[in-house]
Design a protein around this motif. Structure first.
Motif: not given
Length: 258
Positions: A229-244
């Motif tokens: 869960k932590l891995t997915e949470y951090m990856m999701l935040g990172t991908l959203l940040s880069f995508a924006f």
């Protein structure tokens, strides 16, 4: 413009390379009675004088010596007064920036006075700064800062709440370390600023390097925690940040070409 750059270079050399640490400590302790403060002002005076004397060499430029002497005196005295004022304030980033803005503003104003820069020249520079392309770039950097953080925070709120509940219950997925206050937000700002800069410069390999660097530093945290869960949470935040940042960069480029 060359003279302005030389004066700014003299300022930064005197302020950051030729200022002893003990002078700063003495200034903060004794304020205007500090010998270190006045030594620092003397260093500025010497460097500014050297720059102006070299600039107005005989036969090179008509030398307004009265203006030169007045400018050197004003620059040195104003620097001592500003640094003395700052010595009464807390050693924070805010007062550091205020101090530097005051110094640079005075240098800019005296450069205009010495060189008799025409108002039309200033208007041309201002018009360039206010061009549609520069405004689009400025807006892009504003968007990838706090607005992006708020948007990503809202998008991840459900996951953030779930992670917080897990941590409170002491389950296996609980976070094992406490980070620096606000450090995560600043990391997000910087990574999006860098991503946007790479997009605008067309240096997409830099984005790959940025992603790889962040992955390396995060790898230890993720493997230690061993929580999907932590891995997915951090990856999701990172991908959203880069995508924006990538989306804003792409839209900025398109608007500049329109």
């Amino acid at each position: 413009m060359e003279l302005l750059l030389l004066l700014l270079a003299a300022h930064f050399v005197a302020d950051f390379y030729l200022q002893a640490g003990k002078w700063i400590h003495c200034r903060n302790e004794n304020h205007f009675k500090s010998p270190g403060l006045w030594k620092h002002g003397l260093v500025h005076l010497v460097l500014y004088l050297a720059v102006l004397l070299l600039w107005f060499l005989p036969g090179q430029q008509p030398a307004p010596w009265l203006q030169v002497a007045g400018a050197v005196a004003i620059l040195a005295i104003s620097h001592v007064l500003t640094d003395g004022w700052k010595s009464y304030r807390p050693a924070t980033l805010l007062y550091f920036l205020i101090d530097q803005i005051i110094h640079i503003t005075i240098i800019f104003a005296l450069w205009l006075w010495i060189t008799d820069t025409a108002f039309d020249d200033i208007k041309r520079v201002a018009a360039w700064l206010m061009s549609s392309q520069n405004l689009a770039i400025a807006l892009a950097y504003l968007l990838v800062g706090k607005p992006a953080s708020v948007l990503i925070s809202m998008a991840l709120k459900r996951h953030t709440d779930a992670m917080s509940q897990t941590a409170e219950q002491g389950e296996a997925g609980a976070l094992t370390g406490v980070g620096l206050a606000s450090a995560g937000a600043w990391i997000g700002y910087i990574e999006r600023f860098l991503t946007l800069s790479f997009v605008l410069m067309g240096q997409f390999t830099g984005i790959g390097f940025l992603v790889a660097t962040k992955t390396i530093f995060r790898f230890g945290d993720l493997t230690t925690n061993k929580d999907m869960k932590l891995t997915e949470y951090m990856m999701l935040g990172t991908l959203l940040s880069f995508a924006f940042a990538l989306a804003v960069g792409w839209l900025t480029i398109r608007s500049m070409k329109a």
